[in-house]
Design a protein around this motif. Sequence first.
Motif, short mmCIF file in Angstrom:
data_model
loop_
_atom_site.label_atom_id
_atom_site.label_comp_id
_atom_site.label_asym_id
_atom_site.label_seq_id
_atom_site.Cartn_x
_atom_site.Cartn_y
_atom_site.Cartn_z
N ARG A 304 0.71 -1.01 0.10
CA ARG A 304 0.00 -0.04 0.04
C ARG A 304 0.95 1.21 0.02
O ARG A 304 0.41 2.46 -0.48
CB ARG A 304 -0.95 -0.14 1.34
CG ARG A 304 -2.32 -0.70 1.33
CD ARG A 304 -3.09 -0.34 2.06
NE ARG A 304 -4.21 -1.22 1.84
CZ ARG A 304 -4.93 -1.71 3.06
NH1 ARG A 304 -4.59 -1.46 4.34
NH2 ARG A 304 -5.88 -2.65 2.83
N TYR A 305 2.03 1.17 0.60
CA TYR A 305 2.77 2.42 0.69
C TYR A 305 4.17 2.38 -0.44
O TYR A 305 4.54 3.57 -0.64
CB TYR A 305 3.24 2.59 2.31
CG TYR A 305 2.18 2.78 3.08
CD1 TYR A 305 1.81 4.21 3.03
CD2 TYR A 305 1.39 1.66 3.80
CE1 TYR A 305 0.68 4.47 3.88
CE2 TYR A 305 0.43 1.89 4.48
CZ TYR A 305 0.18 3.24 4.76
OH TYR A 305 -1.27 3.67 5.32
N GLN A 310 5.61 4.89 -10.74
CA GLN A 310 4.51 5.90 -10.26
C GLN A 310 3.20 5.62 -9.71
O GLN A 310 2.13 6.26 -9.47
CB GLN A 310 4.36 6.85 -11.61
CG GLN A 310 5.46 7.60 -11.94
CD GLN A 310 6.21 6.88 -13.04
OE1 GLN A 310 5.73 6.02 -14.04
NE2 GLN A 310 7.70 6.75 -12.80
N ARG A 311 3.18 4.19 -9.18
CA ARG A 311 1.88 3.53 -8.72
C ARG A 311 2.01 2.89 -7.34
O ARG A 311 3.21 2.32 -7.40
CB ARG A 311 1.04 2.90 -9.64
CG ARG A 311 0.27 3.56 -10.56
CD ARG A 311 -0.77 2.89 -11.26
NE ARG A 311 -0.11 1.95 -12.24
CZ ARG A 311 -0.60 0.83 -12.65
NH1 ARG A 311 -1.65 0.42 -12.17
NH2 ARG A 311 0.19 -0.04 -13.55
N HIS A 316 -1.24 -2.17 -8.70
CA HIS A 316 -0.54 -3.05 -10.08
C HIS A 316 -1.45 -4.37 -10.03
O HIS A 316 -1.47 -5.09 -8.90
CB HIS A 316 0.99 -3.35 -9.81
CG HIS A 316 1.84 -2.01 -10.02
ND1 HIS A 316 2.09 -1.57 -11.40
CD2 HIS A 316 2.20 -1.13 -9.40
CE1 HIS A 316 2.83 -0.62 -11.31
NE2 HIS A 316 2.93 -0.28 -10.30
N THR A 317 -2.15 -4.63 -11.20
CA THR A 317 -3.04 -5.62 -11.28
C THR A 317 -2.34 -6.93 -10.84
O THR A 317 -2.75 -7.88 -9.88
CB THR A 317 -3.24 -5.66 -12.63
OG1 THR A 317 -3.97 -4.60 -13.26
CG2 THR A 317 -4.42 -6.88 -13.00
N LEU A 318 -0.99 -7.22 -11.40
CA LEU A 318 -0.60 -8.67 -10.96
C LEU A 318 -0.36 -8.66 -9.60
O LEU A 318 -0.55 -9.77 -8.85
CB LEU A 318 0.89 -8.73 -11.36
CG LEU A 318 0.98 -9.56 -12.90
CD1 LEU A 318 2.27 -9.48 -13.51
CD2 LEU A 318 0.64 -11.11 -12.84
N MET A 319 0.33 -7.60 -8.86
CA MET A 319 0.29 -7.68 -7.30
C MET A 319 -0.78 -7.83 -6.79
O MET A 319 -0.96 -8.78 -5.69
CB MET A 319 1.15 -6.47 -6.86
CG MET A 319 1.43 -6.52 -5.29
SD MET A 319 2.49 -7.86 -4.97
CE MET A 319 4.14 -7.14 -5.04
#
Length: 526
Positions: A304-305, A310-311, A316-319
Amino acid sequence: MCSATREGGGSAVEQLTAFGAICGSAESFERGRLANEHTPRLKAFDSKGRRIDIVEFHPAYHECMNISVAQGLHCSPSDYLARPGASPATGANVARSAGCYMASQMEAGHQCPITMTNAAIPTLLLQPEIAAGWLPKILSRSYDQSFQPVSAKRSASIGMGMTEKQGGTDVRANTTAAAPVNGGGPGGEYVVMGHKWFMSAPMCDAFLVLAQAPGGLSCLLLPRFLPDGSVNAIHFQRLKDKLGNRSNASSEVEFHGAHGWLVGEEGRGVPAIIEMVTGTRLDCAVASAGLMRLVLANAVHHCRYRTVFQRKLVDHTLMQQVLADLALDVEAATALAFRLCHSFDRADDPRAAAWRRLMTPVTKYWVCKMGPALAHEAMECLGGNGYVEEGFAARVYRELPLNAIWEGSGNVMALSLLLTLQREPEALEIVLDEMVATVGHDTHFKPQLELVQAALHEPRLLEQRGRRLVEGLAKLAAGAILRAHAPAFVADAFIATRLSGPARQTYGHGLDGADTRAICNRVLPA
Ligand SMILES: Cc1cc2nc3c(=O)[nH]c(=O)nc-3n(C[C@H](O)[C@H](O)[C@H](O)COP(=O)(O)OP(=O)(O)OC[C@H]3O[C@@H](n4cnc5c(N)ncnc54)[C@H](O)[C@@H]3O)c2cc1C
């Protein structure tokens, strides 16, 4: 907390919330680190070469013990025994397990003597006069680390010694011998000669030990001090150099004419100690679920942190797929472990008793086997920081395989299930009935249900299919509990990926269409 409330521990929520604040504090995690970095040391002799057989621990270990004992994790379901005529408190096992779930996250190694002391009580009760002598000290909430006769101590802890070099699973191969003094018999005195290759928490005040008496393999209680105040001849040879579980000492020990008192009858050692073993199996599952929860919470927090490209990582979808997938197993493991606790609280209910007999090995197998792979994936979510010792992912990863090995490793759990199926086929009917009532209409459950039912119609193949059967039952049970009690986005995703769909070996796939963000948000408040 919702698993504990659902399974009957609701009256303890306030107390457990306060205990959770202690276990989850920065100070507690620091104690956990210190207790594992500064490992116990054996002091076998004094300066004159006389045996002293003591183990020294870092003060942080004693602090952890102090916290868990004050909470009653070493005994609370048996508190009622202090009040003549009283009955067990409702939900006492669930409430205790919720405490253990959190205390394991604070520090897992010290839970070994906590678990063994609690689990020893049903075995001690087989010999009422021995139990009467020990219970007042066991039920105390005042941890006492001193090495002196139990009569002078505020409290007592109990360990176990079954495993010998030639036999851990096959305890009938034990060669340690117990010779009766004055005729022996239940409650009687014996002299014990032999060894144990693993005997953990050696600073316990007494140990339930298996030894060959004239009537066969028997269970004896060996105290560290004899009634005359002298030290019993329990000689520690070495402490094990272990992969994990490093705060806890595990000794190799020899008995050179140690004195022990028979619990139950000669030749009935296994049925006597199995009472203790069953309790420790429950705790293995609860502790593993707790440790899995800890590494998952860490992974979600980190993602989350942590910003990558840049995101936040969690975006991120995979994560997100990986984290959600891990979360499904943690929720399922926790639900299954607490469902098992519930069955320990309802000993008089035949349905609960069937669940306990059948699902103890199933739950222990499945939850404990899942732990190491899950911890590995969660560690990877933390990147390089996950692999270094300053965080706790590395420690948890080294700890988790122990719960699978100790007190019945994978194959032994499968064999234990098969034995129950052969001896009490009605237990399976009861458990399956319960699952069918919840999910019988759901086509996703069909393949696993058919697999379990088919296995039963092929008794010749039962052993070959032992692990499939255990895993099938675990997934059916976990899926049914989640379907009944978890939000649909959790239950749907678990059932679609674990009970049907293509086979999987790693985390992070098969969740197309699942609400992975909602699943992640359920792990930790956003
Ligand atoms: C850190 C630690 C602490 C421990 N503390 C204690 C303690 O306090 N007290 C104590 O008594 N013991 C303790 N143990 C010992 C532990 O309980 C045993 O190691 C365990 O029961 C396995 O026994 P074993 O080592 O003799 O292995 P074995 O019995 O040789 O088993 C080896 C493998 O064979 C498998 N196997 C066994 N039988 C069969 C079969 N019929 N079919 C197929 N596979 C089979 C087992 O599942 C296992 O995977 C501890 C162990 C560890 C690692």
